[in-house]
Design an enzyme around this catalytic site. Structure first.
Site, PDB file in Angstrom:
ATOM      1  CB  CYS A 195      37.664 -82.922 -45.868  1.00 26.46           C
ATOM      2  SG  CYS A 195      38.228 -81.227 -45.640  1.00 26.46           S
ATOM      3  NE  ARG A 235      41.216 -84.700 -45.657  1.00 30.85           N
ATOM      4  CZ  ARG A 235      40.645 -85.491 -44.757  1.00 30.85           C
ATOM      5  NH1 ARG A 235      40.613 -86.791 -44.947  1.00 30.85           N
ATOM      6  NH2 ARG A 235      40.107 -84.983 -43.663  1.00 30.85           N
ATOM      7  CG  ASP A 274      43.521 -84.050 -42.444  1.00 31.00           C
ATOM      8  OD1 ASP A 274      44.119 -83.259 -43.205  1.00 31.00           O
ATOM      9  OD2 ASP A 274      42.818 -83.679 -41.484  1.00 31.00           O
TER      10      ASP A 274
END
Length: 166
Positions: A8, A14, A127
């Site tokens: 990520c 994440r 996000d």
């Protein structure tokens, strides 16, 4: 041993959640350490040693994953391309991250897909940074759904890669 790399932006939200959720899922399946899970960030603000976000740690506790501040430290994949080179499968949270990591010389020749593609779907895992616990919870649940749908495919891809490299 095969290695899955989860990617990520900063490796604090994440990919951290995906990392520990996948490890838990693999342990429950009894893979006995056959798959190593790594994660990292590729954005300009990714840094080595950042701690997982508090909101990510809070929502993971609901899944009985108690991740302390010191149990996990982020990895900046721009600086640690050897982590990319060691991956047998790379799974990103977004199509943009897939494109970025695919441009790394170390990423070429490796299967790279988004988490939704692994689950045979489309779209990005957005996000949740700075959006509060409810958004983190929704992101955790989205990641869990994708992993549950994609884990068999992931194991098959890893097995095939291992067989073809013999």
């Amino acid at each position: 041993m095969s290695t899955v790399l989860l990617v990520c932006h900063a490796n604090t939200c994440r990919s951290v959640m995906a990392h520990v959720l996948l490890e838990k899922m693999l342990a429950e399946r009894g893979t006995n350490g056959a798959v190593r899970v790594r994660s990292g960030g590729i954005a300009n603000h990714a840094r080595d040693g950042m701690i997982p976000s508090l909101d990510a740690r809070i929502v993971l506790r609901e899944d009985d994953i108690h991740l302390s501040e010191t149990a996990f430290a982020s990895t900046d994949l721009r600086r640690h391309r050897e982590v990319v080179a060691a991956a047998d499968l790379i799974v990103t949270m977004t199509a943009q991250q897939k494109e970025t990591i695919g441009a790394y010389a170390e990423g070429q020749g490796r299967p790279i897909m988004t988490l939704h593609e692994l689950a045979r779907g489309g779209g990005d895992v957005d996000d949740p940074f700075g959006q509060g616990e409810d958004r983190y919870r929704a992101t955790r649940d989205e990641i869990k759904r994708c992993l549950a749908l994609g884990v068999d495919r992931m194991l098959m891809l890893l097995y095939q890669r291992k067989e073809t490299s013999r």
